[in-house]
Scaffold this motif. Structure first.
Motif, mmCIF file in Angstrom:
data_model
loop_
_atom_site.group_PDB
_atom_site.id
_atom_site.type_symbol
_atom_site.label_atom_id
_atom_site.label_comp_id
_atom_site.label_asym_id
_atom_site.label_seq_id
_atom_site.Cartn_x
_atom_site.Cartn_y
_atom_site.Cartn_z
ATOM 1 N N ILE A 132 0.848 -1.206 0.000
ATOM 2 C CA ILE A 132 0.000 0.000 0.000
ATOM 3 C C ILE A 132 0.879 1.250 0.000
ATOM 4 O O ILE A 132 0.622 2.217 -0.743
ATOM 5 C CB ILE A 132 -0.946 -0.009 1.227
ATOM 6 C CG1 ILE A 132 -1.986 -1.128 1.064
ATOM 7 C CG2 ILE A 132 -1.642 1.345 1.372
ATOM 8 C CD1 ILE A 132 -2.830 -1.349 2.281
ATOM 9 N N ASP A 133 1.927 1.249 0.819
ATOM 10 C CA ASP A 133 2.856 2.379 0.859
ATOM 11 C C ASP A 133 3.545 2.574 -0.492
ATOM 12 O O ASP A 133 3.718 3.702 -0.961
ATOM 13 C CB ASP A 133 3.908 2.149 1.947
ATOM 14 C CG ASP A 133 3.657 3.030 3.167
ATOM 15 O OD1 ASP A 133 2.656 3.775 3.159
ATOM 16 O OD2 ASP A 133 4.456 2.979 4.112
ATOM 17 N N LEU A 158 1.871 5.839 -7.499
ATOM 18 C CA LEU A 158 1.004 6.978 -7.803
ATOM 19 C C LEU A 158 1.792 8.172 -8.343
ATOM 20 O O LEU A 158 1.422 8.747 -9.383
ATOM 21 C CB LEU A 158 0.180 7.367 -6.571
ATOM 22 C CG LEU A 158 -0.771 8.561 -6.745
ATOM 23 C CD1 LEU A 158 -1.784 8.282 -7.857
ATOM 24 C CD2 LEU A 158 -1.479 8.882 -5.423
ATOM 25 N N LEU A 174 1.088 4.103 -2.894
ATOM 26 C CA LEU A 174 0.751 5.490 -2.575
ATOM 27 C C LEU A 174 1.894 6.453 -2.848
ATOM 28 O O LEU A 174 1.702 7.522 -3.442
ATOM 29 C CB LEU A 174 0.315 5.582 -1.106
ATOM 30 C CG LEU A 174 -0.092 6.959 -0.602
ATOM 31 C CD1 LEU A 174 -1.300 7.474 -1.369
ATOM 32 C CD2 LEU A 174 -0.399 6.908 0.902
ATOM 33 N N TRP A 175 3.110 6.072 -2.413
ATOM 34 C CA TRP A 175 4.224 7.017 -2.461
ATOM 35 C C TRP A 175 5.175 6.790 -3.629
ATOM 36 O O TRP A 175 6.048 7.631 -3.886
ATOM 37 C CB TRP A 175 5.022 6.948 -1.154
ATOM 38 C CG TRP A 175 4.224 7.390 0.018
ATOM 39 C CD1 TRP A 175 3.631 6.600 0.954
ATOM 40 C CD2 TRP A 175 3.894 8.733 0.372
ATOM 41 N NE1 TRP A 175 2.963 7.355 1.878
ATOM 42 C CE2 TRP A 175 3.104 8.680 1.547
ATOM 43 C CE3 TRP A 175 4.189 9.988 -0.179
ATOM 44 C CZ2 TRP A 175 2.609 9.819 2.163
ATOM 45 C CZ3 TRP A 175 3.699 11.125 0.439
ATOM 46 C CH2 TRP A 175 2.920 11.031 1.603
#
Length: 323
Positions: A166-167, A174, A170-171
């Motif tokens: 997920i990290d 994305l 996201l970072w």
């Protein structure tokens, strides 16, 4: 193409030295607020990567499947298996954190800029290098954390891959996608200011290196190790590099690849990325106080691969034109 001890390599040494001399600002709770600064830095690095990534350039090398399988196989299968073998052979010689660092080095994707630059200098197949270097960085977003989850699980460590993915999405993913989406608007500007963008990118990575080592120093991790840890890292990184370099060249010959493709295979298959490796380490290992020690193998490997790669590129560039 000669190896140059450029400002980025000097910057790495300065960042590490500064972390040992003045760790407080970059350590957890410091006034630089590394918990937030690191995330912003990671997002910036991958936004700039996305902005500079031309997916259209992949089409030129997409159909040469044998060399693609060789390069990606060396990067994400041969390298990690060699790393696993190294950990088994090292036994109690290496500290657990340094063992993690060596396997992390082996699980990383290939470089983009230096693989392509060396292939150009050596008169290798540039479309193949561009295709595989780009593909490797995209595959690594998934395979690198999965390999780390497996090896840490083997050693009895607790590694929850879900939050890490997920990290990463996201970072890392994305910002990469946003950079791609911004290309129609900013591609011309990015091309015109390529040198300045690269400076921002490298300075951001140096900031991440500083915060990585600052927290390690602040937590007292290095007090448990003497100078021997540096010697072990240099020997281990050199051993890995020359084994993979020789194996990749031998496999390329066995497959009967043209010399230009062999060159691209050697440079892409033996390289590991520091530029993506440092930001990814912050996301994968989080607040691990030994992050600086974990990053040490890739920081030693980086100048080694550039130095040897430069010598090889110069050698191959002088071959007869008919090759």
């Amino acid at each position: 193409m000669k190896f140059k001890f450029d400002w980025f390599l000097k910057g790495m040494l300065i960042a590490v030295a500064l972390a040992f001399l003045w760790p407080a600002p970059g350590a957890k709770g410091g006034f630089l607020h590394p918990e937030l600064l690191n995330k912003i830095g990671i997002a910036l690095v991958f936004f700039l990567n996305g902005l500079g990534l031309s997916l259209a350039a992949l089409k030129d090398g997409a159909l040469r499947w044998r060399v693609h399988l060789l390069i990606q196989g060396c990067t994400f299968l041969v390298f990690p298996l060699l790393g696993w073998g190294l950990l088994k052979l090292s036994g109690g010689w290496l500290s657990p954190d340094l063992q993690t660092g060596f396997f992390y080095l082996c699980a990383l994707p290939s470089t983009v800029s230096s693989s392509v630059a060396l292939t150009v200098a050596a008169r290798g197949n540039v479309p193949v290098a561009v295709f595989n270097a780009t593909l490797s960085s995209l595959i690594g977003v998934v395979l690198t954390p999965l390999w780390m989850a497996w090896i840490l699980g083997q050693s009895g460590g607790d590694f929850n891959v879900g939050p890490v993915i997920i990290d990463l999405l996201l970072w890392l993913v994305l910002p990469l996608v946003l950079g791609q989406l911004a290309r129609p608007l900013l591609a011309t500007w990015a091309t015109r200011h390529k040198a300045r963008i690269q400076i921002v990118d490298r300075l951001t990575i140096l900031t991440l290196v500083y915060t990585s080592f600052a927290d390690t120093v602040q937590q007292g991790v290095w007090s448990h190790y003497g100078p021997l840890v540096l010697v072990e890292t240099v020997v281990g990184a050199s051993l890995l590099f020359f084994i993979v370099l020789s194996l990749t060249r031998w496999l390329a010959r066995v497959l009967g690849l043209p010399m230009a493709e062999q060159i691209a295979a050697v440079f892409c298959g033996s390289k590991k990325t520091l530029a993506s490796g440092v930001p990814m380490a912050h996301l994968i290992f989080g607040a691990n106080p030994a992050l600086g020690l974990i990053l040490l193998p890739i920081m030693i490997y980086h100048p080694l691969q550039l130095a040897v790669g430069g010598v090889l590129a110069q050698h191959w560039a002088g071959r007869p034109a008919r090759d």
